[in-house]
Design a protein around this motif. Structure first.
Motif, PDB file in Angstrom:
ATOM      1  N   ALA A 129       0.762  -1.140  -0.067  1.00  0.00           N
ATOM      2  CA  ALA A 129       0.148   0.017   0.112  1.00  0.00           C
ATOM      3  C   ALA A 129       0.952   1.101   0.158  1.00  0.00           C
ATOM      4  O   ALA A 129       1.781   1.499   1.098  1.00  0.00           O
ATOM      5  N   SER A 130       0.575   2.031  -0.921  1.00  0.00           N
ATOM      6  CA  SER A 130       1.476   3.258  -0.928  1.00  0.00           C
ATOM      7  C   SER A 130       0.584   4.551  -0.851  1.00  0.00           C
ATOM      8  O   SER A 130      -0.536   4.578  -0.928  1.00  0.00           O
ATOM      9  N   ASP A 131       1.213   5.658  -0.499  1.00  0.00           N
ATOM     10  CA  ASP A 131       0.859   7.089  -0.176  1.00  0.00           C
ATOM     11  C   ASP A 131       1.850   7.972  -0.333  1.00  0.00           C
ATOM     12  O   ASP A 131       3.033   7.867   0.039  1.00  0.00           O
ATOM     13  N   ILE A 132       1.590   9.008  -0.951  1.00  0.00           N
ATOM     14  CA  ILE A 132       2.618  10.367  -1.012  1.00  0.00           C
ATOM     15  C   ILE A 132       2.576  11.173   0.388  1.00  0.00           C
ATOM     16  O   ILE A 132       3.467  12.114   0.534  1.00  0.00           O
ATOM     17  N   ASP A 133       1.713  10.869   1.195  1.00  0.00           N
ATOM     18  CA  ASP A 133       1.691  11.919   2.389  1.00  0.00           C
ATOM     19  C   ASP A 133       2.295  10.937   3.669  1.00  0.00           C
ATOM     20  O   ASP A 133       2.056   9.787   4.048  1.00  0.00           O
ATOM     21  N   PRO A 134       3.482  11.339   4.220  1.00  0.00           N
ATOM     22  CA  PRO A 134       4.145  10.560   5.293  1.00  0.00           C
ATOM     23  C   PRO A 134       3.235  10.559   6.558  1.00  0.00           C
ATOM     24  O   PRO A 134       3.306   9.607   7.279  1.00  0.00           O
ATOM     25  N   LYS A 135       2.380  11.567   6.683  1.00  0.00           N
ATOM     26  CA  LYS A 135       1.645  11.243   8.052  1.00  0.00           C
ATOM     27  C   LYS A 135       0.363   9.855   7.717  1.00  0.00           C
ATOM     28  O   LYS A 135       0.162   9.449   8.570  1.00  0.00           O
ATOM     29  N   SER A 136      -0.073   9.884   6.557  1.00  0.00           N
ATOM     30  CA  SER A 136      -1.087   8.926   6.111  1.00  0.00           C
ATOM     31  C   SER A 136      -0.247   7.553   6.325  1.00  0.00           C
ATOM     32  O   SER A 136      -0.631   6.438   6.759  1.00  0.00           O
ATOM     33  N   ILE A 137       1.145   7.431   6.007  1.00  0.00           N
ATOM     34  CA  ILE A 137       1.833   6.158   6.014  1.00  0.00           C
ATOM     35  C   ILE A 137       2.026   5.723   7.468  1.00  0.00           C
ATOM     36  O   ILE A 137       1.980   4.744   7.954  1.00  0.00           O
ATOM     37  N   GLU A 138       2.363   6.997   8.334  1.00  0.00           N
ATOM     38  CA  GLU A 138       2.599   6.890   9.795  1.00  0.00           C
ATOM     39  C   GLU A 138       1.437   6.257  10.318  1.00  0.00           C
ATOM     40  O   GLU A 138       1.425   5.379  11.344  1.00  0.00           O
ATOM     41  N   ASN A 139       0.065   6.613  10.147  1.00  0.00           N
ATOM     42  CA  ASN A 139      -1.061   6.297  10.736  1.00  0.00           C
ATOM     43  C   ASN A 139      -1.542   4.679  10.580  1.00  0.00           C
ATOM     44  O   ASN A 139      -1.811   4.087  11.019  1.00  0.00           O
ATOM     45  N   ALA A 140      -1.195   4.641   9.222  1.00  0.00           N
ATOM     46  CA  ALA A 140      -1.339   3.241   8.373  1.00  0.00           C
ATOM     47  C   ALA A 140      -0.502   2.218   9.096  1.00  0.00           C
ATOM     48  O   ALA A 140      -0.892   1.308   9.432  1.00  0.00           O
ATOM     49  N   GLN A 141       0.624   2.436   9.218  1.00  0.00           N
ATOM     50  CA  GLN A 141       1.573   1.818   9.863  1.00  0.00           C
ATOM     51  C   GLN A 141       1.163   1.402  11.542  1.00  0.00           C
ATOM     52  O   GLN A 141       1.378   0.415  11.964  1.00  0.00           O
ATOM     53  N   LYS A 142       0.474   2.550  11.968  1.00  0.00           N
ATOM     54  CA  LYS A 142       0.132   2.302  13.585  1.00  0.00           C
ATOM     55  C   LYS A 142      -0.979   1.197  13.530  1.00  0.00           C
ATOM     56  O   LYS A 142      -1.186   0.276  14.373  1.00  0.00           O
ATOM     57  N   ILE A 143      -1.964   1.413  12.567  1.00  0.00           N
ATOM     58  CA  ILE A 143      -3.214   0.389  12.468  1.00  0.00           C
ATOM     59  C   ILE A 143      -2.557  -0.949  12.201  1.00  0.00           C
ATOM     60  O   ILE A 143      -2.732  -1.874  12.996  1.00  0.00           O
ATOM     61  N   ILE A 144      -1.622  -1.179  11.495  1.00  0.00           N
ATOM     62  CA  ILE A 144      -1.096  -2.537  11.086  1.00  0.00           C
ATOM     63  C   ILE A 144      -0.319  -2.962  12.452  1.00  0.00           C
ATOM     64  O   ILE A 144      -0.471  -4.112  12.935  1.00  0.00           O
ATOM     65  N   ASP A 145       0.602  -2.155  12.850  1.00  0.00           N
ATOM     66  CA  ASP A 145       1.489  -2.915  14.216  1.00  0.00           C
ATOM     67  C   ASP A 145       0.476  -2.896  15.401  1.00  0.00           C
ATOM     68  O   ASP A 145       0.812  -3.851  16.143  1.00  0.00           O
ATOM     69  N   SER A 146      -0.910  -2.372  15.563  1.00  0.00           N
ATOM     70  CA  SER A 146      -1.579  -2.707  16.485  1.00  0.00           C
ATOM     71  C   SER A 146      -2.592  -3.741  16.363  1.00  0.00           C
ATOM     72  O   SER A 146      -3.569  -4.056  17.222  1.00  0.00           O
ATOM     73  N   ASN A 147      -2.558  -4.338  15.081  1.00  0.00           N
ATOM     74  CA  ASN A 147      -3.671  -5.574  14.733  1.00  0.00           C
ATOM     75  C   ASN A 147      -2.521  -6.535  14.380  1.00  0.00           C
ATOM     76  O   ASN A 147      -2.126  -6.590  13.183  1.00  0.00           O
ATOM     77  N   GLU A 148      -2.512  -7.709  15.042  1.00  0.00           N
ATOM     78  CA  GLU A 148      -1.642  -8.820  14.681  1.00  0.00           C
ATOM     79  C   GLU A 148      -2.293  -9.412  13.297  1.00  0.00           C
ATOM     80  O   GLU A 148      -1.287 -10.019  12.649  1.00  0.00           O
ATOM     81  N   ASN A 149      -3.463  -9.497  12.932  1.00  0.00           N
ATOM     82  CA  ASN A 149      -3.828 -10.196  11.727  1.00  0.00           C
ATOM     83  C   ASN A 149      -3.612  -9.184  10.398  1.00  0.00           C
ATOM     84  O   ASN A 149      -3.842  -9.827   9.421  1.00  0.00           O
ATOM     85  N   LEU A 150      -3.058  -8.301  10.696  1.00  0.00           N
ATOM     86  CA  LEU A 150      -2.546  -7.417   9.448  1.00  0.00           C
ATOM     87  C   LEU A 150      -0.986  -7.207   9.340  1.00  0.00           C
ATOM     88  O   LEU A 150      -0.469  -7.008   8.391  1.00  0.00           O
ATOM     89  N   LYS A 151      -0.217  -7.788  10.296  1.00  0.00           N
ATOM     90  CA  LYS A 151       1.125  -7.588  10.459  1.00  0.00           C
ATOM     91  C   LYS A 151       1.930  -8.252   9.172  1.00  0.00           C
ATOM     92  O   LYS A 151       2.800  -7.802   8.640  1.00  0.00           O
TER      93      LYS A 151
END
Length: 298
Positions: A129-151
């Motif tokens: 998953a790509s994005d040009i906004d670092p803040k979007s990437i940062e939050n998306a990574q938080k979602i992934i890191d906090s849900n084991e089934n996405l990691k």
């Protein structure tokens, strides 16, 4: 046998058909109860012009249907309508004959990371998953890191060059079965604001329990870009030809039907084979354009 898709209805496999079951949603996320109001005929609903109510509804839907316990977005970022996002996933799933080890590229995933969530948890797809906004990437990574089934299902890439879509994201050895994208619809912030106000007015028409207000979510890259949707699609079409051997199906939502034919014209000149998947929800019609440069059927 493929299920018949009736006009005005979501895809038959979409779990969000019909009215929201607020009883079930509140059982999974009790905090949603505080946002429940009655519509003009006495049914439970929420105030769709209340950003916090919409975010809470999304949390409940994502938790109930996709087993994602921790999801949130920063203030001011786009809060996606889950049923429509799921419909895109189910329609492009119909393109596939191969059912295992599907690799998908999501262009412009946003802070919400919604397509990778739905696709990975519904079909087991693997996402870049790509994005040009670092803040979007940062939050998306938080979602992934906090849900084991996405990691192990989703990896993120920051697109560092605003002039490109696939270049800088698809690497030499990458192979994708699908790409997907929800392009910026508007050519300016002013156009985006006006469109959002019309949408809120339509959603809340006739409901006296609704407070007047503007539910505006979305950063620049999520909602508008110079030249709007048509120019974005033209750029995507031309750039897709560079990666013809690495991607089987390219797909994109197209909001404005007037942009379908010009995009197909560009793609056909490049040698692509195109098809339009029409989706509908009530009176709203939207389209997915799918194209491939491969001559062989999967």
């Amino acid at each position: 046998m493929k299920k018949e898709i009736k006009k005005g209805e979501l895809h038959p496999n979409n779990p969000h058909k019909g009215r929201y079951d607020f009883k079930i949603l509140i059982e999974r996320l009790p905090e949603l109860k505080s946002f429940i109001i009655k519509n003009p005929i006495g049914e439970d609903t929420i105030d769709f012009s209340d950003n916090q109510a919409v975010i809470c509804l999304n949390k409940a839907l994502i938790k109930t249907y996709y087993n994602i316990e921790n999801w949130d977005i920063p203030a001011g970022f786009l809060c996606p309508p889950i049923p429509g996002r799921a419909d895109y996933i189910h329609y492009i799933a119909d393109l596939l004959t191969k059912k295992k080890n599907i690799n998908v590229l999501d262009i412009g995933t946003g802070a919400n990371c919604i397509y990778p969530i739905i696709g990975s948890q519904t079909f087991g797809w693997n996402y870049t998953a790509s994005d040009i906004d670092p803040k979007s990437i940062e939050n998306a990574q938080k979602i992934i890191d906090s849900n084991e089934n996405l990691k192990n299902k989703v990896k993120l890439k920051l697109q560092k060059d605003r002039n490109h879509i696939f270049v800088g994201v698809i690497e030499k050895n990458d192979r994708f079965d699908l790409t997907m994208c929800n392009p910026p619809f508007h050519s300016s912030l002013e156009d985006a604001l006006k469109a959002n106000q019309r949408k809120v007015d339509n959603l809340n028409k006739g409901n006296k329990n609704i407070q007047k207000g503007l539910n505006f979510g979305g950063q620049k890259a999520e909602l508008w870009c110079p030249g709007g949707e048509r120019l974005f699609l033209k750029k995507m079409a031309k750039e897709s030809a560079v990666f013809a051997s690495q991607v089987y199906y390219f797909t994109s939502l197209i909001s404005n039907k007037e942009n379908v034919k010009p995009t197909i014209k560009v793609l056909e000149k490049l040698g692509a084979k195109c098809q339009v998947l029409e989706m509908s929800q009530g009176q709203k019609i939207s389209r997915v354009l799918a194209w491939t440069f491969n001559k062989k059927e999967r």
